[in-house]
Motif scaffolding. Structure first.
Motif, PDB file in Angstrom:
ATOM      1  N   ALA A 213       8.119  -0.966   3.897  1.00 33.13           N
ATOM      2  CA  ALA A 213       8.568  -1.722   2.724  1.00 33.13           C
ATOM      3  C   ALA A 213       9.682  -1.014   1.975  1.00 33.13           C
ATOM      4  O   ALA A 213      10.080  -1.466   0.897  1.00 33.13           O
ATOM      5  CB  ALA A 213       7.389  -1.964   1.782  1.00 33.13           C
ATOM      6  N   THR A 214      10.203   0.085   2.535  1.00 32.85           N
ATOM      7  CA  THR A 214      11.235   0.847   1.826  1.00 32.85           C
ATOM      8  C   THR A 214      12.636   0.309   2.067  1.00 32.85           C
ATOM      9  O   THR A 214      13.560   0.602   1.306  1.00 32.85           O
ATOM     10  CB  THR A 214      11.203   2.322   2.265  1.00 32.85           C
ATOM     11  OG1 THR A 214      11.576   2.421   3.657  1.00 32.85           O
ATOM     12  CG2 THR A 214       9.816   2.917   2.079  1.00 32.85           C
TER      13      THR A 214
ATOM     14  N   ASN B 288       3.902  -2.648   3.652  1.00 31.66           N
ATOM     15  CA  ASN B 288       3.327  -3.983   3.529  1.00 31.66           C
ATOM     16  C   ASN B 288       2.214  -4.110   4.569  1.00 31.66           C
ATOM     17  O   ASN B 288       2.449  -3.882   5.755  1.00 31.66           O
ATOM     18  CB  ASN B 288       4.387  -5.063   3.786  1.00 31.66           C
ATOM     19  CG  ASN B 288       5.378  -5.182   2.659  1.00 31.66           C
ATOM     20  OD1 ASN B 288       4.985  -5.251   1.487  1.00 31.66           O
ATOM     21  ND2 ASN B 288       6.671  -5.205   2.977  1.00 31.66           N
ATOM     22  N   GLN B 289       1.016  -4.484   4.137  1.00 32.73           N
ATOM     23  CA  GLN B 289      -0.114  -4.620   5.047  1.00 32.73           C
ATOM     24  C   GLN B 289      -0.683  -6.024   4.961  1.00 32.73           C
ATOM     25  O   GLN B 289      -0.752  -6.620   3.883  1.00 32.73           O
ATOM     26  CB  GLN B 289      -1.209  -3.596   4.718  1.00 32.73           C
ATOM     27  CG  GLN B 289      -0.783  -2.160   4.939  1.00 32.73           C
ATOM     28  CD  GLN B 289      -1.884  -1.176   4.605  1.00 32.73           C
ATOM     29  OE1 GLN B 289      -2.694  -1.389   3.713  1.00 32.73           O
ATOM     30  NE2 GLN B 289      -1.930  -0.060   5.336  1.00 32.73           N
TER      31      GLN B 289
ATOM     32  N   ASN C  31       0.842  -1.198   0.000  1.00 36.18           N
ATOM     33  CA  ASN C  31       0.000   0.000   0.000  1.00 36.18           C
ATOM     34  C   ASN C  31       0.879   1.250   0.000  1.00 36.18           C
ATOM     35  O   ASN C  31       1.637   1.489   0.942  1.00 36.18           O
ATOM     36  CB  ASN C  31      -0.911  -0.012   1.237  1.00 36.18           C
ATOM     37  CG  ASN C  31      -2.006   1.037   1.156  1.00 36.18           C
ATOM     38  OD1 ASN C  31      -1.937   1.962   0.350  1.00 36.18           O
ATOM     39  ND2 ASN C  31      -3.022   0.887   1.987  1.00 36.18           N
ATOM     40  N   ASP C  32       0.763   2.057  -1.063  1.00 33.06           N
ATOM     41  CA  ASP C  32       1.456   3.340  -1.125  1.00 33.06           C
ATOM     42  C   ASP C  32       0.461   4.499  -1.071  1.00 33.06           C
ATOM     43  O   ASP C  32       0.772   5.622  -1.456  1.00 33.06           O
ATOM     44  CB  ASP C  32       2.301   3.445  -2.392  1.00 33.06           C
ATOM     45  CG  ASP C  32       1.457   3.355  -3.669  1.00 33.06           C
ATOM     46  OD1 ASP C  32       0.236   3.070  -3.556  1.00 33.06           O
ATOM     47  OD2 ASP C  32       2.011   3.551  -4.757  1.00 33.06           O
TER      48      ASP C  32
ATOM     49  N   PHE D  99      10.056   4.367  11.442  1.00 31.06           N
ATOM     50  CA  PHE D  99       8.981   3.374  11.473  1.00 31.06           C
ATOM     51  C   PHE D  99       9.480   2.057  10.911  1.00 31.06           C
ATOM     52  O   PHE D  99       9.996   1.998   9.785  1.00 31.06           O
ATOM     53  CB  PHE D  99       7.760   3.832  10.684  1.00 31.06           C
ATOM     54  CG  PHE D  99       6.641   2.822  10.708  1.00 31.06           C
ATOM     55  CD1 PHE D  99       5.881   2.629  11.867  1.00 31.06           C
ATOM     56  CD2 PHE D  99       6.369   2.032   9.600  1.00 31.06           C
ATOM     57  CE1 PHE D  99       4.866   1.674  11.902  1.00 31.06           C
ATOM     58  CE2 PHE D  99       5.355   1.075   9.634  1.00 31.06           C
ATOM     59  CZ  PHE D  99       4.612   0.909  10.792  1.00 31.06           C
ATOM     60  N   ASN D 100       9.298   0.999  11.707  1.00 25.91           N
ATOM     61  CA  ASN D 100       9.642  -0.348  11.263  1.00 25.91           C
ATOM     62  C   ASN D 100       8.371  -1.171  11.047  1.00 25.91           C
ATOM     63  O   ASN D 100       8.118  -1.670   9.948  1.00 25.91           O
ATOM     64  CB  ASN D 100      10.548  -1.033  12.280  1.00 25.91           C
ATOM     65  CG  ASN D 100      10.993  -2.408  11.823  1.00 25.91           C
ATOM     66  OD1 ASN D 100      10.901  -2.739  10.645  1.00 25.91           O
ATOM     67  ND2 ASN D 100      11.486  -3.223  12.747  1.00 25.91           N
ATOM     68  N   PHE D 101       7.541  -1.281  12.104  1.00 30.00           N
ATOM     69  CA  PHE D 101       6.281  -2.018  11.948  1.00 30.00           C
ATOM     70  C   PHE D 101       5.319  -1.624  13.077  1.00 30.00           C
ATOM     71  O   PHE D 101       5.720  -1.072  14.117  1.00 30.00           O
ATOM     72  CB  PHE D 101       6.508  -3.537  11.978  1.00 30.00           C
ATOM     73  CG  PHE D 101       6.830  -4.087  13.345  1.00 30.00           C
ATOM     74  CD1 PHE D 101       5.802  -4.488  14.213  1.00 30.00           C
ATOM     75  CD2 PHE D 101       8.137  -4.201  13.781  1.00 30.00           C
ATOM     76  CE1 PHE D 101       6.090  -4.986  15.475  1.00 30.00           C
ATOM     77  CE2 PHE D 101       8.427  -4.699  15.043  1.00 30.00           C
ATOM     78  CZ  PHE D 101       7.405  -5.089  15.895  1.00 30.00           C
ATOM     79  N   ALA D 102       4.053  -1.957  12.858  1.00 34.84           N
ATOM     80  CA  ALA D 102       3.022  -1.833  13.889  1.00 34.84           C
ATOM     81  C   ALA D 102       2.048  -2.985  13.710  1.00 34.84           C
ATOM     82  O   ALA D 102       1.725  -3.368  12.584  1.00 34.84           O
ATOM     83  CB  ALA D 102       2.284  -0.500  13.786  1.00 34.84           C
TER      84      ALA D 102
END
Length: 520
Positions: free
Chosen positions: A264-265, A214-215, A143-144, A272-275
């Protein structure tokens, strides 16, 4: 896929309050369910608007009970095999789940009243799984366009509260409180303005870009609606049948969902890494409804039936546990970015229960049947074909407040959204039977129409069924297989300032049903 913005602004117009979390999908979940019944009834597509002679009439057109002249007991165990596929932003994911279930089970007592123009009467006591919530859904994609953190930033910004507000707070849902606690959302200066933003978007926005994420969303549901019903019907000269039933549905629903969003970059220094947000919700309650029906034989081989189902009036209690884990990398310095919180962080004893009321849609059924060799002795009947048309007012369900701790304004907003995003829809069912002395062959088809107003949302359900039956000396055994194909949509989150993205869901379910019965 992205939905048109005008729809989304409406859909996101309500704001959760405290721990209240009812959403429009809750209303649809309680009402958009194909008919489940005995093996015989499911094999012919669920048709029972005019056919009668089956305990399933209690739940469709109770007038059909008036065709019973003897007593009957039936037991209907079954097994379901679920398989679903979710398509989200060009990526497919699959999931499956299997479980035991049961169809209509109970007693019918038929008795004669020969000195009355109403020559026959019948009473039924039946139990049925009218909705099965067992399912597993999985979808993922790149998702962008948006981040799920934006919903929390939006809610907090609209609350007008200061950033250092004590938690929990009655103006904030607990997922937003968890996002605030873990710094998934924070303030930043954009074009000279202080704004509340989600950390996944913060650096990207400052650079004039959107985040690349990435979601993944996994949703596992279980439980169902088990209804106990009492039916009564009367028969005038085997020509006119009138009936009514009273139902008490018992709700037991559990949903476990895990939404994960990761950078995803490949940039390890963009804060920000993940949530990940995991939510476990249970809903339990009880309701009451009524069904009225009539069947008329204009000629010996023809039957016409009509039935009206009142809304089910539910009283429900809901409890939700949520946990959020967030890694904002170097936002607070090296090695200080990982944090987590759950509802017990906010509430010492966990989130309190929320109680509320819900009314389901109205239903109207019109059916017709043609019976070959129609005679009073059903053993001489050779075949039949039957069809139903059903209209359901999916836009009419209403939530109501039953907890003085929460404002009724919240439920008014949800009701407004339900009315505007759902519409009435037609359902069609057709089925037939061929009888070869003691053996019967059956087939059926059912189509349940799209309950969504917006043309971008595609939802329908289709059943193809077939089965065999055996009847001799008051004993009967029916075996049925129903293959169900469904289309639906799912929104992982909703935003009011941009168009929303959603997943297209496709499901395939195999349902094996076996009914045992005895006439006495």
């Amino acid at each position: 896929m992205i939905l048109k913005k005008h729809f989304l602004i409406l859909a996101a117009s309500f704001v959760t309050t405290g721990v209240a979390a009812q959403v429009p999908e809750d209303a649809l979940r309680m009402s958009w369910n194909p008919i489940r019944g005995t093996a015989r009834n499911m094999s012919i597509g669920g048709v029972m608007g005019s056919l009668g002679g089956d305990i399933q009439a209690t739940f469709v057109n109770p007038a059909g009970l008036g065709m019973f002249k003897t007593n009957e007991f039936v037991l209907s165990p079954g097994w379901s095999l679920y398989n679903s596929r979710g398509e989200f932003r060009g990526t497919d994911a699959k999931s499956d789940k299997n479980n035991f279930n049961f169809g209509t089970t109970g007693f019918v007592f038929g008795y004669n009243t020969p000195y009355n123009k109403w020559t026959n009467k019948a009473i039924s006591i039946a139990i049925n799984r009218t909705a099965d919530f067992n399912n597993s859904v999985l979808y993922r994609g790149l998702n962008d366009f948006s981040s799920f953190s934006e919903q929390f930033a939006e809610e907090f910004a609209n609350s007008g509260l200061p950033l250092d507000i004590g938690l929990p707070h009655s103006k904030l849902s607990f997922p937003t409180s968890l996002a605030l606690y873990t710094y998934l959302i924070d303030t930043t200066t954009i074009d000279g303005r202080i704004e509340v933003v989600g950390l996944p978007q913060r650096n990207a926005w400052l650079a004039g870009q959107n985040a690349l994420l990435n979601q993944e969303n996994e949703i596992i549901t279980s439980g169902g609606i088990t209804e106990v019903a009492l039916g009564f019907a009367s028969n005038m000269d085997d020509r006119l049948y009138l009936g009514a039933s009273l139902g008490i549905p018992i709700v037991n629903y559990k949903r476990t969902s895990t939404f994960t969003e990761s950078d995803a970059t490949g940039n390890a220094d963009n804060n920000f890494n993940f949530a990940s947000y995991r939510e476990e919700m249970t809903s339990k309650g009880i309701g009451v409804n009524a069904r009225l029906g009539m069947i008329y034989k204009p000629a010996e081989k023809w039957r016409v039936g009509v039935a009206l189902h009142t809304p089910t009036f539910y009283s429900l209690k809901e409890n939700t546990y949520g946990k959020m884990v967030v890694d904002v990398e170097n936002y607070f310095g090296p090695g200080n970015g990982l944090d987590s919180a759950d509802t017990k962080t906010l509430y010492s004893n966990g989130a309190p229960d929320v109680t509320y009321n819900l009314s389901s849609p109205w239903k109207a059924v019109l059916g017709g049947s043609y019976v070959i060799s129609e005679v009073e002795d059903t053993r001489m009947q050779k075949a039949f074909i039957s069809a139903d048309i059903e209209y359901v007012t999916y836009g009419s369900p209403r939530f109501a407040n039953s907890d003085l701790n929460y404002s009724s304004d919240y439920y008014s907003e949800v009701n407004s959204v339900v009315k505007d995003i759902y519409k009435g829809a037609l359902n069609f069912r057709v089925g037939g039977e061929l009888k070869f002395h003691t053996i019967m062959a059956r087939a059926g088809f059912a189509y349940y129409g799209n309950p969504y107003r917006d043309e971008a949302l595609k939802g329908n359900r289709m059943n193809i069924s077939g089965g065999l039956g055996y009847r001799d000396h008051g004993i009967f055994i029916d075996l049925t297989y129903v293959h169900s194909v469904s289309k639906d949509v799912h929104f992982p989150y909703r935003l009011s300032d941009k168009a929303n993205t959603f997943a297209d869901l496709k499901g395939n379910t195999g349902n094996i049903m076996l009914s045992f019965g005895i006439k006495f």
